[in-house]
Design a protein around this motif. Sequence first.
Motif, PDB file in Angstrom:
ATOM      1  N   THR A 277     -24.170 -55.871  -1.372  1.00 48.76           N
ATOM      2  CA  THR A 277     -23.478 -54.886  -2.194  1.00 48.76           C
ATOM      3  C   THR A 277     -21.980 -55.129  -2.077  1.00 48.76           C
ATOM      4  O   THR A 277     -21.526 -55.925  -1.249  1.00 48.76           O
ATOM      5  N   PHE A 278     -21.203 -54.428  -2.881  1.00 52.60           N
ATOM      6  CA  PHE A 278     -19.747 -54.594  -2.863  1.00 52.60           C
ATOM      7  C   PHE A 278     -19.151 -54.238  -1.504  1.00 52.60           C
ATOM      8  O   PHE A 278     -18.182 -54.838  -1.071  1.00 52.60           O
ATOM      9  N   ASN A 279     -19.748 -53.296  -0.795  1.00 57.01           N
ATOM     10  CA  ASN A 279     -19.219 -52.913   0.518  1.00 57.01           C
ATOM     11  C   ASN A 279     -19.685 -53.852   1.635  1.00 57.01           C
ATOM     12  O   ASN A 279     -19.408 -53.613   2.803  1.00 57.01           O
ATOM     13  N   GLY A 280     -20.402 -54.918   1.275  1.00 61.21           N
ATOM     14  CA  GLY A 280     -20.791 -55.935   2.242  1.00 61.21           C
ATOM     15  C   GLY A 280     -22.170 -55.788   2.831  1.00 61.21           C
ATOM     16  O   GLY A 280     -22.627 -56.648   3.576  1.00 61.21           O
ATOM     17  N   GLU A 281     -22.866 -54.714   2.490  1.00 61.86           N
ATOM     18  CA  GLU A 281     -24.206 -54.497   3.035  1.00 61.86           C
ATOM     19  C   GLU A 281     -25.201 -55.471   2.398  1.00 61.86           C
ATOM     20  O   GLU A 281     -25.325 -55.538   1.177  1.00 61.86           O
ATOM     21  N   PRO A 282     -25.912 -56.252   3.217  1.00 58.86           N
ATOM     22  CA  PRO A 282     -26.876 -57.205   2.650  1.00 58.86           C
ATOM     23  C   PRO A 282     -28.026 -56.478   1.955  1.00 58.86           C
ATOM     24  O   PRO A 282     -28.444 -55.406   2.397  1.00 58.86           O
ATOM     25  N   LEU A 283     -28.506 -57.068   0.861  1.00 63.92           N
ATOM     26  CA  LEU A 283     -29.697 -56.516   0.223  1.00 63.92           C
ATOM     27  C   LEU A 283     -30.876 -56.806   1.131  1.00 63.92           C
ATOM     28  O   LEU A 283     -31.056 -57.920   1.590  1.00 63.92           O
ATOM     29  N   ARG A 284     -31.676 -55.816   1.396  1.00 64.68           N
ATOM     30  CA  ARG A 284     -32.799 -55.975   2.313  1.00 64.68           C
ATOM     31  C   ARG A 284     -34.069 -56.453   1.592  1.00 64.68           C
ATOM     32  O   ARG A 284     -35.066 -56.736   2.229  1.00 64.68           O
ATOM     33  N   LEU A 285     -33.989 -56.504   0.294  1.00 62.57           N
ATOM     34  CA  LEU A 285     -35.125 -56.937  -0.530  1.00 62.57           C
ATOM     35  C   LEU A 285     -34.722 -58.192  -1.296  1.00 62.57           C
ATOM     36  O   LEU A 285     -33.535 -58.458  -1.459  1.00 62.57           O
ATOM     37  N   PRO A 286     -35.679 -58.933  -1.805  1.00 60.86           N
ATOM     38  CA  PRO A 286     -35.323 -60.010  -2.736  1.00 60.86           C
ATOM     39  C   PRO A 286     -34.540 -59.408  -3.908  1.00 60.86           C
ATOM     40  O   PRO A 286     -34.776 -58.258  -4.295  1.00 60.86           O
ATOM     41  N   VAL A 287     -33.624 -60.178  -4.477  1.00 56.35           N
ATOM     42  CA  VAL A 287     -32.720 -59.635  -5.487  1.00 56.35           C
ATOM     43  C   VAL A 287     -33.477 -59.029  -6.671  1.00 56.35           C
ATOM     44  O   VAL A 287     -33.083 -57.974  -7.177  1.00 56.35           O
ATOM     45  N   LYS A 288     -34.562 -59.630  -7.086  1.00 55.39           N
ATOM     46  CA  LYS A 288     -35.304 -59.095  -8.233  1.00 55.39           C
ATOM     47  C   LYS A 288     -35.840 -57.701  -7.932  1.00 55.39           C
ATOM     48  O   LYS A 288     -35.754 -56.794  -8.762  1.00 55.39           O
ATOM     49  N   ARG A 289     -36.370 -57.517  -6.737  1.00 55.79           N
ATOM     50  CA  ARG A 289     -36.898 -56.197  -6.346  1.00 55.79           C
ATOM     51  C   ARG A 289     -35.755 -55.187  -6.197  1.00 55.79           C
ATOM     52  O   ARG A 289     -35.887 -54.022  -6.597  1.00 55.79           O
ATOM     53  N   ALA A 290     -34.623 -55.617  -5.635  1.00 58.28           N
ATOM     54  CA  ALA A 290     -33.473 -54.722  -5.474  1.00 58.28           C
ATOM     55  C   ALA A 290     -32.932 -54.289  -6.833  1.00 58.28           C
ATOM     56  O   ALA A 290     -32.560 -53.115  -7.021  1.00 58.28           O
ATOM     57  N   VAL A 291     -32.900 -55.206  -7.791  1.00 59.39           N
ATOM     58  CA  VAL A 291     -32.447 -54.872  -9.142  1.00 59.39           C
ATOM     59  C   VAL A 291     -33.407 -53.878  -9.785  1.00 59.39           C
ATOM     60  O   VAL A 291     -32.990 -52.878 -10.380  1.00 59.39           O
ATOM     61  N   GLU A 292     -34.712 -54.110  -9.633  1.00 58.52           N
ATOM     62  CA  GLU A 292     -35.688 -53.188 -10.205  1.00 58.52           C
ATOM     63  C   GLU A 292     -35.545 -51.798  -9.594  1.00 58.52           C
ATOM     64  O   GLU A 292     -35.558 -50.788 -10.312  1.00 58.52           O
ATOM     65  N   GLU A 293     -35.390 -51.720  -8.285  1.00 56.27           N
ATOM     66  CA  GLU A 293     -35.226 -50.414  -7.645  1.00 56.27           C
ATOM     67  C   GLU A 293     -33.957 -49.717  -8.119  1.00 56.27           C
ATOM     68  O   GLU A 293     -33.938 -48.512  -8.313  1.00 56.27           O
ATOM     69  N   ALA A 294     -32.877 -50.496  -8.311  1.00 57.07           N
ATOM     70  CA  ALA A 294     -31.625 -49.917  -8.801  1.00 57.07           C
ATOM     71  C   ALA A 294     -31.802 -49.371 -10.219  1.00 57.07           C
ATOM     72  O   ALA A 294     -31.332 -48.267 -10.528  1.00 57.07           O
ATOM     73  N   ILE A 295     -32.489 -50.111 -11.066  1.00 58.88           N
ATOM     74  CA  ILE A 295     -32.726 -49.654 -12.442  1.00 58.88           C
ATOM     75  C   ILE A 295     -33.538 -48.362 -12.430  1.00 58.88           C
ATOM     76  O   ILE A 295     -33.191 -47.387 -13.109  1.00 58.88           O
ATOM     77  N   ILE A 296     -34.599 -48.334 -11.656  1.00 62.40           N
ATOM     78  CA  ILE A 296     -35.452 -47.143 -11.577  1.00 62.40           C
ATOM     79  C   ILE A 296     -34.644 -45.950 -11.053  1.00 62.40           C
ATOM     80  O   ILE A 296     -34.664 -44.862 -11.641  1.00 62.40           O
ATOM     81  N   ARG A 297     -33.923 -46.150  -9.963  1.00 62.54           N
ATOM     82  CA  ARG A 297     -33.130 -45.072  -9.350  1.00 62.54           C
ATOM     83  C   ARG A 297     -32.095 -44.508 -10.336  1.00 62.54           C
ATOM     84  O   ARG A 297     -31.979 -43.298 -10.512  1.00 62.54           O
ATOM     85  N   GLU A 298     -31.365 -45.385 -10.990  1.00 61.87           N
ATOM     86  CA  GLU A 298     -30.285 -44.945 -11.878  1.00 61.87           C
ATOM     87  C   GLU A 298     -30.807 -44.295 -13.154  1.00 61.87           C
ATOM     88  O   GLU A 298     -30.231 -43.324 -13.631  1.00 61.87           O
ATOM     89  N   THR A 299     -31.898 -44.809 -13.699  1.00 61.53           N
ATOM     90  CA  THR A 299     -32.447 -44.189 -14.914  1.00 61.53           C
ATOM     91  C   THR A 299     -33.099 -42.841 -14.588  1.00 61.53           C
ATOM     92  O   THR A 299     -33.031 -41.925 -15.401  1.00 61.53           O
ATOM     93  N   GLN A 300     -33.679 -42.712 -13.385  1.00 58.39           N
ATOM     94  CA  GLN A 300     -34.229 -41.412 -12.978  1.00 58.39           C
ATOM     95  C   GLN A 300     -33.125 -40.368 -12.827  1.00 58.39           C
ATOM     96  O   GLN A 300     -33.353 -39.182 -13.018  1.00 58.39           O
ATOM     97  N   LYS A 301     -31.914 -40.826 -12.506  1.00 57.99           N
ATOM     98  CA  LYS A 301     -30.764 -39.912 -12.418  1.00 57.99           C
ATOM     99  C   LYS A 301     -30.194 -39.587 -13.791  1.00 57.99           C
ATOM    100  O   LYS A 301     -29.254 -38.813 -13.899  1.00 57.99           O
ATOM    101  N   GLY A 302     -30.751 -40.216 -14.828  1.00 54.04           N
ATOM    102  CA  GLY A 302     -30.320 -39.918 -16.189  1.00 54.04           C
ATOM    103  C   GLY A 302     -29.251 -40.851 -16.746  1.00 54.04           C
ATOM    104  O   GLY A 302     -28.742 -40.618 -17.839  1.00 54.04           O
TER     105      GLY A 302
END
Length: 157
Positions: A5-30
Amino acid sequence: MLWRTFNGEPLRLPVKRAVEEAIIRETQKGYHLKVCIGTDSQVRSAETEFATVIVFVREKHGGFMFIANDKTRHPYTIKERMLVEVARSIEIAYELCDLFNKYDVDMEVHADINTNPQFKSNEALREAMGYILGMGFAFKAKPEAFASSSCANKIVN
């Protein structure tokens, strides 16, 4: 590639899974998302450092990004380096495009190439645009290519 991430925290998942989780999380927030993928590079003596970014833009609500860096000692002409940047962006866009289709997220590939012929990077514009559009992706060059010319640029400079 190792992503963080921008703050330096490593992604703990493969990038494809992390992107999918981000999409799901952000769209659930509207939020309505657009994703912009870009790469920039910086030459320092014999080394070239590349930074590739996946920028998630929340319509009217800011954004966030995932980042991957690496270095090489391969010497490039300016045109070669611009095309390597584009190839790196296309590689990750291609890996993720099924997710963007699945979740109906708009995606653009940004090239850090100047549209003004007075700049050396312009030599690669025609090939880069053909490469990106030929893969079926939306294309942006400077000055609209903020993912590569602003976001990725901040990482390598």
